[in-house]
Design a protein around this motif. Sequence first.
Motif, PDB file in Angstrom:
ATOM      1  N   THR A 126      -3.523  -4.218   5.539  1.00 43.61           N
ATOM      2  CA  THR A 126      -4.627  -3.692   6.452  1.00 43.61           C
ATOM      3  C   THR A 126      -5.780  -4.485   6.506  1.00 43.61           C
ATOM      4  OG1 THR A 126      -5.442  -2.285   4.667  1.00 43.61           O
ATOM      5  CG2 THR A 126      -3.983  -1.341   6.163  1.00 43.61           C
ATOM      6  N   THR A 127      -6.889  -4.201   6.634  1.00 39.33           N
ATOM      7  CA  THR A 127      -7.960  -5.108   6.473  1.00 39.33           C
ATOM      8  C   THR A 127      -8.359  -5.563   5.265  1.00 39.33           C
ATOM      9  OG1 THR A 127      -9.144  -4.042   8.078  1.00 39.33           O
ATOM     10  CG2 THR A 127     -10.525  -5.288   6.772  1.00 39.33           C
ATOM     11  N   ASP A 128      -8.062  -4.599   4.038  1.00 36.12           N
ATOM     12  CA  ASP A 128      -8.380  -5.116   2.839  1.00 36.12           C
ATOM     13  C   ASP A 128      -7.494  -4.782   1.497  1.00 36.12           C
ATOM     14  OD1 ASP A 128     -11.277  -5.785   3.315  1.00 36.12           O
ATOM     15  OD2 ASP A 128     -11.508  -3.708   3.296  1.00 36.12           O
ATOM     16  N   ILE A 129      -6.167  -4.351   2.222  1.00 36.99           N
ATOM     17  CA  ILE A 129      -5.021  -3.986   1.272  1.00 36.99           C
ATOM     18  C   ILE A 129      -3.706  -4.784   1.666  1.00 36.99           C
ATOM     19  CG2 ILE A 129      -3.867  -2.250   0.143  1.00 36.99           C
ATOM     20  CD1 ILE A 129      -5.903  -0.225   0.572  1.00 36.99           C
ATOM     21  N   ILE A 130      -3.224  -5.474   0.853  1.00 38.05           N
ATOM     22  CA  ILE A 130      -1.838  -5.885   1.055  1.00 38.05           C
ATOM     23  C   ILE A 130      -0.708  -5.142  -0.073  1.00 38.05           C
ATOM     24  CG2 ILE A 130      -0.191  -8.071   0.581  1.00 38.05           C
ATOM     25  CD1 ILE A 130      -2.534  -9.777   1.199  1.00 38.05           C
ATOM     26  N   THR A 131       0.206  -4.824   0.488  1.00 41.09           N
ATOM     27  CA  THR A 131       1.444  -4.228  -0.210  1.00 41.09           C
ATOM     28  C   THR A 131       2.710  -5.071   0.061  1.00 41.09           C
ATOM     29  OG1 THR A 131       0.416  -2.072   0.441  1.00 41.09           O
ATOM     30  CG2 THR A 131       2.727  -1.945  -0.343  1.00 41.09           C
ATOM     31  N   ALA A 132       3.236  -5.542  -0.838  1.00 43.95           N
ATOM     32  CA  ALA A 132       4.365  -6.469  -0.939  1.00 43.95           C
ATOM     33  C   ALA A 132       5.654  -6.543  -1.872  1.00 43.95           C
ATOM     34  CB  ALA A 132       3.715  -7.946  -1.016  1.00 43.95           C
TER      35      ALA A 132
END
Length: 275
Positions: A126-132
């Motif tokens: 999203t704008t400020d969060i990466i989930t990997a």
Amino acid sequence: MLFAALITPLHALTPARDLTGTWKNTISETYYEMDPSDPTTRMNDVTVTYSMVITQSGNSINIVLNVYESSWITDTAYWNEYDMSGVPPVGYNQIVLTGTVSGASFTTDEMGASTGTAEHLAGTFTTDIITATLTGNAETTDTNGIIVLLSGSSATMPPTATATPIPSPTPTPTLPTSDNLGSVSLVQGSGWFANTGAPVTTQSQIGTGTEIQTGNDSNTIVGFNYPDMGGTVYLGTNSDVGWVYLEPQTDPITGNISYTAVPPPTTGTFRTVRG
């Protein structure tokens, strides 16, 4: 030329969101070091924190994944396989990856690694969060096991889902084997096989050499049915039990039948029980 410009999708002219910057997590997470001789087996469960230094140009992306290892334990799978601890992690690991961004997701592979051994990092943002998720022969994470925030943003870490542990099935007790098996006909109180710790039930079979222990219940009773109309039961020198049979007695006036527990004849430490 005017016609061609009108039918070209607008999003094809617009690069994906620029992820360039430093991304970090604010809580410890876990990743797994794999067994070098068997990359399908987790060797160590490592407590870590991450940072991602990302450079993006259009839809191309480069990621430097920094892994700071703070503590570790040997994974159960590795211990069960080798009965020994895994190799201690070095305390810091860095993986450099390159790939592409498409929409709100990216996929990257380790730079310089040969095909089949490269680490693979894929995620959404999203704008400020990466989930990997990290996968590979050397290190892996749980699905969506990496969550990092853009440095300087006001975003907060989302709650992490804790996987529900899968209970280990209770193994079926291995019944004793014998050429002349008997069975338990009655259990009152607690009783178990001394050699396996498995509980004794009314369906338990017993064979030559089987040792059965009873619990602290003052009224523990175990009744045995033996084949061939009889069998011999040996009591050890530490036995605090006695073998009895029920002898009926009829009241001559009322006709009521009562039973008396009578010890059978004994010789030494064994009793012969006829069924």
